[in-house]
Scaffold this motif. Structure first.
Motif, PDB file in Angstrom:
ATOM      1  N   ARG A 151     -27.556 -31.355  10.100  1.00 55.27           N
ATOM      2  CA  ARG A 151     -28.853 -31.753  10.663  1.00 55.27           C
ATOM      3  C   ARG A 151     -29.949 -31.673   9.597  1.00 55.27           C
ATOM      4  NH1 ARG A 151     -29.462 -32.358  16.094  1.00 55.27           N
ATOM      5  NH2 ARG A 151     -31.679 -31.800  15.995  1.00 55.27           N
ATOM      6  N   ALA A 152     -29.872 -30.669   8.729  1.00 55.60           N
ATOM      7  CA  ALA A 152     -30.851 -30.564   7.650  1.00 55.60           C
ATOM      8  C   ALA A 152     -30.738 -31.741   6.699  1.00 55.60           C
ATOM      9  CB  ALA A 152     -30.646 -29.242   6.895  1.00 55.60           C
ATOM     10  N   LEU A 153     -29.516 -32.143   6.397  1.00 57.96           N
ATOM     11  CA  LEU A 153     -29.303 -33.290   5.516  1.00 57.96           C
ATOM     12  C   LEU A 153     -29.830 -34.574   6.151  1.00 57.96           C
ATOM     13  CD1 LEU A 153     -28.081 -34.260   2.848  1.00 57.96           C
ATOM     14  CD2 LEU A 153     -25.898 -34.563   4.046  1.00 57.96           C
ATOM     15  N   LEU A 154     -29.585 -34.746   7.445  1.00 60.09           N
ATOM     16  CA  LEU A 154     -30.110 -35.912   8.154  1.00 60.09           C
ATOM     17  C   LEU A 154     -31.635 -35.912   8.130  1.00 60.09           C
ATOM     18  CD1 LEU A 154     -27.712 -35.952  11.254  1.00 60.09           C
ATOM     19  CD2 LEU A 154     -27.849 -37.713   9.474  1.00 60.09           C
ATOM     20  N   HIS A 155     -32.242 -34.733   8.346  1.00 61.00           N
ATOM     21  CA  HIS A 155     -33.702 -34.624   8.315  1.00 61.00           C
ATOM     22  C   HIS A 155     -34.240 -35.043   6.949  1.00 61.00           C
ATOM     23  CE1 HIS A 155     -37.714 -33.148   9.190  1.00 61.00           C
ATOM     24  NE2 HIS A 155     -37.685 -32.447   8.052  1.00 61.00           N
TER      25      HIS A 155
END
Length: 376
Positions: A359-363
């Motif tokens: 999710r951090a990478l997507l953000h």
């Protein structure tokens, strides 16, 4: 009078990226040998000779070879289907008539028969209702109206030809016919179904369009395509109808075509499919594989192909129903954030939701896109 009824060659078509031209050439060899062995008086090709309006050069070359070889042995009557370009397929038809190969692609000529022995053979190409509605003053925009008028013209001509039997080629969806996944939808041209009663009184009707052999009545039949073009045709028997017309009677025998490779559809958990000895028969088949594991296995296609080297299609339907949705896409994404939507995609392809690192990478990716858009 002996006829060989075939249709829907779809020259140039592939099967899930597998080139079928060699298999189509083998079918042409089979067709020529059948004509020679069975002393066929006329070959009927009921449309969809090519797979597209602008066929590839190799497909045109194979069609040319097929017509030359058949024309050297017997008469040929061929019509355009909904996949064909009628104008392109019909080029040179006037010159070909003299050679015994008769291309019928112009709706205006449906009432002009080809006389072979004691039969008047009428070619009705695929009729787009909107194109013939005004020239023919049709009462409605439908395939039934178009074909009814075409057959009326056939009957009007045949009435003046005492002693000749009537044979019609047509490319249409006759009511009650069973479709497969590989036919192109023709409903855009108006109401699609045509009742078999339209052909009442015709001695034999050679239909094209549906890819499975079918007998609508004793005298109205589909030959189907010579090769399978979708996995929905797994159980089809492919070939042509060998039809004898004599003294008002009709007999028909189905002549099987060569099969390049059998089709199969299997489903289950990956480990079960790889270990099941009952699936040995599918190791040489073109396969559609549906995995039902709760989570999508890593390297699934590579593992499948170690046992089934000709697997072509891999689907994923978890047996517990995880990830299945009954709502439309627009309903599912309404008022949801982009990060949540991207997380759904991760869950769809992996079988599990995105973890914190993902999710951090997507953000970060979304933020980078926003910055790029702001600088543009």
């Amino acid at each position: 009078m002996r006829l060989l009824h075939t249709s829907d060659w779809h020259l140039g078509r592939s099967f899930h990226r597998e080139d079928l031209l060699r298999a189509q050439a083998d079918f042409v060899d089979h067709l020529v040998e059948t004509v020679r062995a069975e002393r066929v008086d006329c070959v009927l090709v009921s449309g969809d000779v090519y797979d597209r309006a602008l066929p590839a050069v190799d497909a045109v070359r194979l069609c040319n070879e097929a017509l030359e070889r058949l024309g050297a042995l017997t008469r040929v009557v061929l019509i355009a289907g909904n996949h064909d370009s009628a104008r392109r397929l019909g080029f040179g038809s006037g010159l070909m008539d003299a050679s015994g190969v008769h291309l019928r692609t112009d709706p205006a000529r449906v009432g002009e028969p080809v006389i072979v022995g004691d039969a008047a053979i009428y070619g009705i190409p695929y009729l787009e209702p909107e194109l013939v509605r005004h020239p023919w003053d049709l009462p409605e925009r439908s395939h039934a109206a178009a074909l009814t008028e075409a057959v009326r013209r056939v009957r009007a001509d045949h009435a003046a030809r005492a002693g000749l039997r009537s044979v019609v080629l047509a490319h249409a969806f006759v009511s009650g016919g069973e479709a497969s996944d590989s036919e192109r939808d023709i409903s855009v041209g108006g109401a699609v179904h045509v009742p078999a009663s339209v052909f009442e009184g015709i001695d034999y009707v050679a239909l094209g369009h549906l890819h499975g052999r079918q007998r609508m009545t004793d005298r109205v039949r589909y030959s189907g395509s010579p090769l399978a073009y979708s996995f929905s045709e797994e159980r089809h028997l492919k070939g042509s109808w060998l039809v004898d017309l004599r003294d008002g009677a009709l007999s028909a025998e189905f002549v099987e075509a060569p099969v390049p490779r059998r089709l199969g559809r299997i489903r289950g958990r990956l480990d079960d499919l790889l270990d099941d000895p009952a699936l040995d028969r599918h190791e040489s088949s073109w396969l559609q594989v549906t995995l039902t594991d709760a989570r999508r296995p890593d390297g699934a296609m590579e593992r499948v192909r170690r046992r089934f080297p000709h697997a072509l299609v891999l689907g994923f339907e978890p047996e517990d129903g995880h990830g299945r949705q009954t709502r439309s896409w627009s309903e599912r994404v309404r008022e949801r954030g982009e990060l949540d939507i991207a997380g759904d995609f991760v869950a769809e392809v992996s079988g599990a939701g995105a973890d914190e690192a993902e999710r951090a990478l997507l953000h970060q990716a979304f933020e980078a896109c926003r910055q790029k858009e702001a600088l543009a």
